[in-house]
Design an enzyme around this catalytic site. Sequence first.
Site, PDB file in Angstrom:
ATOM      1  CG  ASP A  49      -2.166   0.874   1.013  1.00 32.57           C
ATOM      2  OD1 ASP A  49      -2.016   2.093   0.784  1.00 32.57           O
ATOM      3  OD2 ASP A  49      -3.273   0.335   1.061  1.00 32.57           O
ATOM      4  CG  ASN A  79       2.416   3.560  -7.465  1.00 37.74           C
ATOM      5  OD1 ASN A  79       1.722   2.688  -7.984  1.00 37.74           O
ATOM      6  ND2 ASN A  79       2.233   4.848  -7.686  1.00 37.74           N
ATOM      7  CB  ILE A  80       0.039  -1.343  -6.864  1.00 38.66           C
ATOM      8  CG1 ILE A  80      -0.197  -2.850  -7.028  1.00 38.66           C
ATOM      9  CG2 ILE A  80      -0.719  -0.567  -7.927  1.00 38.66           C
ATOM     10  CD1 ILE A  80       0.181  -3.650  -5.832  1.00 38.66           C
ATOM     11  CB  SER A 111      -9.640  -2.966  -1.963  1.00 36.94           C
ATOM     12  OG  SER A 111     -10.721  -2.075  -1.856  1.00 36.94           O
ATOM     13  CB  CYS A 121     -13.588   3.325  -4.553  1.00 35.61           C
ATOM     14  SG  CYS A 121     -13.527   4.452  -3.125  1.00 35.61           S
ATOM     15  CD  GLN A 122     -10.216   7.564  -3.894  1.00 35.14           C
ATOM     16  OE1 GLN A 122      -9.943   6.570  -4.566  1.00 35.14           O
ATOM     17  NE2 GLN A 122      -9.667   7.798  -2.710  1.00 35.14           N
ATOM     18  CG  ASN A 167     -10.480   5.026   2.314  1.00 38.62           C
ATOM     19  OD1 ASN A 167     -11.440   5.340   1.624  1.00 38.62           O
ATOM     20  ND2 ASN A 167      -9.518   5.871   2.624  1.00 38.62           N
ATOM     21  CB  SER A 168     -11.514  -0.893   5.880  1.00 39.21           C
ATOM     22  OG  SER A 168     -11.039  -2.198   6.053  1.00 39.21           O
TER      23      SER A 168
END
Length: 330
Positions: free
Chosen positions: A18, A40-41, A60, A63-64, A313-314
């Site tokens: 994360d 960063n992924i 996950s 979502c924004q 955010n979970s």
Amino acid sequence: MPLNVHAQLPGEVVAALDVNTVANAVYAHNYKGTNVKTRNIQSLTEKEVAKLKANMLLMSPPCQPHTRQGLQRDVEDKRSCALSHLCSLIPQCESLQYVLMENVKGFEGSQARNQFIEALEKAGFYWREFILTPTQFNVPNTRHRYYCIARREKDFHFEAGKIWEQMPGKSIDSTHLPMAKISAITEPDAPLETLVPDDVLTKRVLVMDIVHPDQSRSMCFTKGYTHYTEGTGSVYTPLSKEESHNIFEAVKEIDIDSNNTTCEAQERRLELLRQVKLRYFTPREVARLMSFPEDFEFPTETTNRQKYRLLGNSINVRVVGELLKCLTIT
């Protein structure tokens, strides 16, 4: 997150990634010895996944780009880049056998979703989609979310080509267990700072979602809880519905009377509102509504504001735990 609590499945987290340093600190505090990476992924490579010998990807994505309150820029939003990178990575990673993804309701109609499904099919995965909420699992909290589960080995035994709104083989109201009451998750000695401030009581009480001890419901908690009033989560009163109703009726009489604009009348109104004893749910209570286990805890340095943001955010652990069983067992 502590998924094994509800899924009861053996497994090892080989890496947790994360960019949020606070989230990683909380994770490392609860799962000491886990390989936690703040990065960063998009820096994740196929070689690294192979080296980790990871066979399951739980994600996950932001979502924004898909929320109703946002601009809904979908794949044009820079925050979609992480998911796009994973979509390019999945077909390359032969070790991956299982994928579970969570996002907001509305993601199912996005270009990002189409990109994700194309990546799964390119990699030879069977997949199913869901829109589920914790209330279907006896948890008194509404939180509709999109989920997708996918696996390589064999197809699922339930129908493809639709978005499931309940777990396969169960109707939405088929549970045999009673819904938990809010009183079961509340703390008897909530700190005074959780009381709704007077200025918020005075101006915003009419738009608050108020929950009573004997009720079995609460609205979705977001990262803006306690910071914004409307649409970010429920507030709690220890009074019965009838008791609070009588108080609000008295407040209404003051509001209707146009002569009650004096300081004395307004002070009387505030005193009545204070009698409702409205307070915010504590972080522990919100965690319980998210089905976190009792031994989950935040590091002492984590502020309440950070706790609420992380919880908002979970995921709901109970729902994801059931989906993990569906993904790996059925």
